[in-house]
Design an enzyme around this catalytic site. Structure first.
Site, PDB file in Angstrom:
ATOM      1  N   GLN A 113      18.722 -69.867 -48.524  1.00 26.30           N
ATOM      2  CA  GLN A 113      19.440 -69.866 -49.801  1.00 26.30           C
ATOM      3  C   GLN A 113      18.462 -69.867 -50.981  1.00 26.30           C
ATOM      4  OE1 GLN A 113      23.123 -70.392 -49.356  1.00 26.30           O
ATOM      5  NE2 GLN A 113      23.125 -69.308 -51.300  1.00 26.30           N
ATOM      6  N   LYS A 116      17.384 -66.318 -51.373  1.00 31.34           N
ATOM      7  CA  LYS A 116      18.539 -65.508 -51.765  1.00 31.34           C
ATOM      8  C   LYS A 116      18.875 -65.724 -53.241  1.00 31.34           C
ATOM      9  CE  LYS A 116      22.038 -66.065 -49.022  1.00 31.34           C
ATOM     10  NZ  LYS A 116      23.306 -66.420 -48.338  1.00 31.34           N
ATOM     11  N   LYS A 128      22.085 -76.525 -49.221  1.00 31.71           N
ATOM     12  CA  LYS A 128      23.174 -76.243 -48.273  1.00 31.71           C
ATOM     13  C   LYS A 128      23.663 -77.568 -47.714  1.00 31.71           C
ATOM     14  CE  LYS A 128      25.258 -72.607 -46.502  1.00 31.71           C
ATOM     15  NZ  LYS A 128      25.384 -71.248 -47.061  1.00 31.71           N
ATOM     16  N   GLY A 167      31.733 -72.828 -50.765  1.00 36.42           N
ATOM     17  CA  GLY A 167      32.194 -72.678 -49.386  1.00 36.42           C
ATOM     18  C   GLY A 167      31.188 -71.987 -48.486  1.00 36.42           C
ATOM     19  N   ASP A 168      31.479 -72.012 -47.211  1.00 40.20           N
ATOM     20  CA  ASP A 168      30.745 -71.254 -46.184  1.00 40.20           C
ATOM     21  C   ASP A 168      31.691 -71.259 -44.980  1.00 40.20           C
ATOM     22  OD1 ASP A 168      27.812 -70.128 -45.641  1.00 40.20           O
ATOM     23  OD2 ASP A 168      28.376 -71.176 -43.815  1.00 40.20           O
ATOM     24  N   THR A 212      31.303 -61.714 -51.542  1.00 40.86           N
ATOM     25  CA  THR A 212      30.257 -61.535 -50.530  1.00 40.86           C
ATOM     26  C   THR A 212      30.450 -60.208 -49.793  1.00 40.86           C
ATOM     27  OG1 THR A 212      30.269 -63.934 -50.275  1.00 40.86           O
ATOM     28  CG2 THR A 212      28.999 -62.678 -48.674  1.00 40.86           C
ATOM     29  N   ASN A 244      36.169 -64.850 -44.302  1.00 42.17           N
ATOM     30  CA  ASN A 244      36.122 -64.412 -45.697  1.00 42.17           C
ATOM     31  C   ASN A 244      35.203 -63.198 -45.892  1.00 42.17           C
ATOM     32  OD1 ASN A 244      34.232 -64.838 -48.347  1.00 42.17           O
ATOM     33  ND2 ASN A 244      36.397 -65.069 -48.822  1.00 42.17           N
ATOM     34  N   SER A 381      29.189 -66.924 -57.561  1.00 41.63           N
ATOM     35  CA  SER A 381      29.273 -68.363 -57.846  1.00 41.63           C
ATOM     36  C   SER A 381      28.514 -68.675 -59.130  1.00 41.63           C
ATOM     37  CB  SER A 381      28.656 -69.181 -56.700  1.00 41.63           C
ATOM     38  OG  SER A 381      29.550 -69.291 -55.624  1.00 41.63           O
TER      39      SER A 381
HETATM   40  P1  NDP Z   1      34.720 -68.004 -42.261  1.00 39.63           P
HETATM   41  O1  NDP Z   1      34.861 -69.393 -41.795  1.00 39.63           O
HETATM   42  O2  NDP Z   1      35.667 -67.480 -43.266  1.00 39.63           O
HETATM   43  O3  NDP Z   1      34.728 -67.000 -41.024  1.00 39.63           O
HETATM   44  C1  NDP Z   1      33.795 -67.125 -39.999  1.00 39.63           C
HETATM   45  C2  NDP Z   1      34.046 -66.030 -38.976  1.00 39.63           C
HETATM   46  O4  NDP Z   1      32.948 -65.974 -38.070  1.00 39.63           O
HETATM   47  C3  NDP Z   1      35.274 -66.278 -38.148  1.00 39.63           C
HETATM   48  O5  NDP Z   1      35.813 -65.040 -37.756  1.00 39.63           O
HETATM   49  C4  NDP Z   1      34.696 -67.041 -36.941  1.00 39.63           C
HETATM   50  O6  NDP Z   1      35.496 -66.948 -35.769  1.00 39.63           O
HETATM   51  C5  NDP Z   1      33.399 -66.323 -36.746  1.00 39.63           C
HETATM   52  N1  NDP Z   1      32.403 -67.207 -36.136  1.00 39.63           N
HETATM   53  C6  NDP Z   1      32.009 -68.422 -36.577  1.00 39.63           C
HETATM   54  N2  NDP Z   1      31.077 -68.946 -35.777  1.00 39.63           N
HETATM   55  C7  NDP Z   1      30.884 -68.052 -34.811  1.00 39.63           C
HETATM   56  C8  NDP Z   1      30.042 -68.012 -33.689  1.00 39.63           C
HETATM   57  N3  NDP Z   1      29.211 -69.040 -33.384  1.00 39.63           N
HETATM   58  N4  NDP Z   1      30.098 -66.902 -32.904  1.00 39.63           N
HETATM   59  C9  NDP Z   1      30.934 -65.880 -33.203  1.00 39.63           C
HETATM   60  N5  NDP Z   1      31.759 -65.869 -34.258  1.00 39.63           N
HETATM   61  C10 NDP Z   1      31.725 -66.926 -35.038  1.00 39.63           C
HETATM   62  O7  NDP Z   1      33.209 -67.904 -42.811  1.00 39.63           O
HETATM   63  P2  NDP Z   1      32.575 -66.858 -43.825  1.00 39.63           P
HETATM   64  O8  NDP Z   1      33.190 -65.520 -43.674  1.00 39.63           O
HETATM   65  O9  NDP Z   1      32.559 -67.480 -45.159  1.00 39.63           O
HETATM   66  O10 NDP Z   1      31.066 -66.818 -43.325  1.00 39.63           O
HETATM   67  C11 NDP Z   1      30.605 -65.871 -42.367  1.00 39.63           C
HETATM   68  C12 NDP Z   1      29.093 -65.741 -42.482  1.00 39.63           C
HETATM   69  O11 NDP Z   1      28.751 -65.296 -43.796  1.00 39.63           O
HETATM   70  C13 NDP Z   1      28.297 -67.035 -42.279  1.00 39.63           C
HETATM   71  O12 NDP Z   1      27.066 -66.720 -41.683  1.00 39.63           O
HETATM   72  C14 NDP Z   1      28.070 -67.523 -43.702  1.00 39.63           C
HETATM   73  O13 NDP Z   1      26.943 -68.365 -43.795  1.00 39.63           O
HETATM   74  C15 NDP Z   1      27.825 -66.188 -44.395  1.00 39.63           C
HETATM   75  N6  NDP Z   1      27.995 -66.162 -45.840  1.00 39.63           N
HETATM   76  C16 NDP Z   1      29.168 -66.596 -46.429  1.00 39.63           C
HETATM   77  C17 NDP Z   1      29.308 -66.506 -47.792  1.00 39.63           C
HETATM   78  C18 NDP Z   1      30.585 -66.873 -48.471  1.00 39.63           C
HETATM   79  O14 NDP Z   1      30.658 -66.700 -49.686  1.00 39.63           O
HETATM   80  N7  NDP Z   1      31.592 -67.363 -47.779  1.00 39.63           N
HETATM   81  C19 NDP Z   1      28.220 -66.017 -48.652  1.00 39.63           C
HETATM   82  C20 NDP Z   1      27.088 -65.519 -47.931  1.00 39.63           C
HETATM   83  C21 NDP Z   1      26.982 -65.621 -46.582  1.00 39.63           C
HETATM   84  P3  NDP Z   1      36.428 -68.180 -35.333  1.00 39.63           P
HETATM   85  O15 NDP Z   1      37.598 -68.152 -36.281  1.00 39.63           O
HETATM   86  O16 NDP Z   1      36.801 -67.888 -33.934  1.00 39.63           O
HETATM   87  O17 NDP Z   1      35.596 -69.418 -35.475  1.00 39.63           O
HETATM   88  O1  2IT Z   2      25.449 -68.422 -47.816  1.00 37.96           O
HETATM   89  C1  2IT Z   2      25.868 -68.333 -48.991  1.00 37.96           C
HETATM   90  O2  2IT Z   2      25.246 -67.714 -49.847  1.00 37.96           O
HETATM   91  C2  2IT Z   2      27.142 -68.973 -49.329  1.00 37.96           C
HETATM   92  N1  2IT Z   2      27.793 -69.527 -48.454  1.00 37.96           N
HETATM   93  C3  2IT Z   2      27.633 -68.967 -50.743  1.00 37.96           C
HETATM   94  C4  2IT Z   2      27.026 -70.108 -51.505  1.00 37.96           C
HETATM   95  C5  2IT Z   2      27.544 -70.306 -52.906  1.00 37.96           C
HETATM   96  O3  2IT Z   2      27.075 -71.279 -53.529  1.00 37.96           O
HETATM   97  O4  2IT Z   2      28.383 -69.545 -53.385  1.00 37.96           O
END
Ligand code: NDP
Ligand code: 2IT
Length: 449
Positions: A113, A116, A128, A167-168, A212, A244, A381
């Site tokens: 992060q 990034k 984080k 969130g994450d 994202t 998401n 954000s």
């Molecule tokens: P969500 O909780 O909305 O969705 C996560 C998704 O990934 C679900 O479909 C979940 O499936 C799947 N998943 C989680 N863990 C695993 C695993 N160990 N193996 C396989 N599938 C898995 O999270 P986000 O969409 O917010 O985050 C997804 C990724 O993006 C993460 O790496 C996060 O750090 C990154 N990210 C998120 C940001 C954001 O703004 N939200 C910003 C930048 C990066 P299931 O429902 O079965 O658990």
């Molecule tokens: O991994 C990431 O960049 C996030 N989950 C978003 C972090 C944020 O502060 O919006």
């Protein structure tokens, strides 16, 4: 390979002290390998102990989160906040609620992060947090009580000028709202900038939900145009995950002319040769919070396959891994290469293992690390914090346009740094070096802190 003496010494120290933190070591190693290409130009870093300080979080907070479930039983989870680096701004980064959360996971995410947030060009340091709490199968009341308990400890460590979580995985608008409500109640201030990803009625930003996934596609489109003279138009795309990031990556790449044929969750993946029906996907995931397998039950012609790793065997032109760390290993990467894929752009944080990266780069595919291509979420954000400070809110179009510009600029900064390093088009080296140089300059200027 790390060959530079100084990099090697610091990496060995991290291995000795934090060797059990596999994810953290993996993230540090990748960055140090890139820094090999610039370290000779900066002899002043060693004297200043810059790398030793860079790999050590400024502060690590670990705490008990007790809560009461619907049966009246007391449950205890572990909470974390790693305040990694504040050289360029207040700590900023999401909160993850998932049973796989450990200190190593939170440290790797905080480390990534930091770089990034530097790439976004906005004034945000890196942090984080999260918990090993599993939101799956919990009732609304349980989610609310957990979030309130989590914030009852976290509130004393955060603030709009100190540290601003978001969130994450497992933390979306619902959870951020519960945590914001509890923070406000404890501190008795409407301090909107303390959390981002808030609801639109209480200081949230339009387009943060989409940011994202949209940002990932803006970045990928820029790289495809510049380095391969092509676009999403007519391309077959795999998007792993269905949370998401994955949902809005699928939406934007469909708008840009791509066809998303496969998506997944942690249990398995769906294949739809006609292209994923986004209305059905959003309904399943957002309204019903159901499994991705439901898609195959409801959409004729689509199929469900058990096991999430099989998704990489689906033939595609472009892969967007948007689920979680190390979700694609060397076998997955080899399958993509064999099927003629031209680019892999990370929406998740560190979804490719080092071996998978080597396969993809070795075969000449475009590859972008998450710290560059998924930076649109945290960048927006940052825009939410700006709007909170100004006490106004911008239109969807205005935020989206700023996001687009930021992603284009991040791509350009990564490309330029790759050229400077003598590796034109290596966006991993470019992202690591460009992100690090700004943090390094700010740390050097601020003395030994
Ligand atoms: P969500 O909780 O909305 O969705 C996560 C998704 O990934 C679900 O479909 C979940 O499936 C799947 N998943 C989680 N863990 C695993 C695993 N160990 N193996 C396989 N599938 C898995 O999270 P986000 O969409 O917010 O985050 C997804 C990724 O993006 C993460 O790496 C996060 O750090 C990154 N990210 C998120 C940001 C954001 O703004 N939200 C910003 C930048 C990066 P299931 O429902 O079965 O658990
Ligand atoms: O991994 C990431 O960049 C996030 N989950 C978003 C972090 C944020 O502060 O919006």
């Amino acid at each position: 390979m790390i060959t530079n003496e100084y990099l090697k010494r610091v990496y060995d120290d991290v291995t000795r002290r934090d060797g059990h933190e596999a994810e953290f070591l993996q993230a540090v190693r990748e960055v140090f390998e890139s820094l090999e290409l610039v370290i000779d130009k900066h002899p002043e870093w060693e004297q200043a102990g810059l790398l030793e300080r860079f790999v050590e979080p400024e502060r690590v907070i670990e705490f008990r989160v007790p809560w009461v479930d619907d049966s009246g039983a007391v449950r205890v989870n572990r909470g974390y906040r790693v305040q990694f680096n504040s050289a360029i701004g207040p700590y900023k980064g999401g909160l993850r609620f998932h049973p796989s959360v450990t200190l190593s996971v939170i440290k790797f995410l905080g480390f990534e992060q930091t770089l990034k947030n530097s790439l976004t060009t906005l004034p945000m340091g890196g942090g984080k947090g999260g918990s090993d709490f599993d939101p799956k199968g919990k009732s609304e009341g349980e989610i609310m009580r957990f979030c309130q308990s989590f914030m009852t400890e976290l509130y004393r460590h955060i603030g709009q000028f100190t540290d601003t979580p978001a969130g994450d995985i497992g933390v979306g608008g619902r959870e951020v709202a519960y945590m914001y409500g509890q923070y406000k109640r404890i501190v008795d201030r409407f301090e909107a900038g303390v959390l981002t990803g808030k609801g639109l009625t209480f200081g949230g930003s339009l387009a943060r939900t989409q940011a994202t996934g949209y940002g990932l596609c803006y970045y990928a489109a820029e790289a495809l145009k510049h380095l391969k003279g092509t676009s999403f138009e007519g391309k077959t795309v795999i998007v792993s995950g269905s949370g998401n990031v994955a949902q809005y990556a699928a939406e934007k790449c469909t708008q840009l002319g791509g066809k998303v044929v496969a998506m997944s969750d942690s249990q398995g993946y769906v294949y739809d040769p006609k292209g994923i029906d986004l209305d059905v996907l959003f309904d399943i995931k957002q309204n019903r919070r159901a499994r991705i397998s439901v898609y195959a039950q409801e959409v004729p012609g689509s199929e469900y396959h058990e096991g999430c790793k099989g998704i990489w065997n689906v033939k595609c032109d472009i892969a967007l891994p948007c689920a979680s760390q190390n979700e694609m290993d060397a076998d997955g990467a080899k399958a993509l290469v064999a099927n003629g894929c031209i680019g892999v752009f990370e929406g998740a944080n560190m979804p490719l293992t080092p071996e998978a990266i080597a396969v993809v780069q070795g075969a000449g595919l475009l590859y972008s690390p998450g710290k560059a291509s998924n930076a649109g979420g945290v960048a927006t954000s940052g825009l939410e914090m700006t709007q909170n400070s100004m006490r106004l809110s911008w239109s969807f179009e205005e935020v989206d346009e700023r996001l687009h510009t930021i992603m284009t600029n991040i791509y350009q900064a990564c490309y330029d740094a790759s050229v400077e390093c003598g590796k034109p088009g290596d966006l991993m080296v470019g992202a690591n070096v460009a992100g690090f140089l700004k943090v390094a300059e700010a740390m050097m200027a601020q003395g030994i802190v």
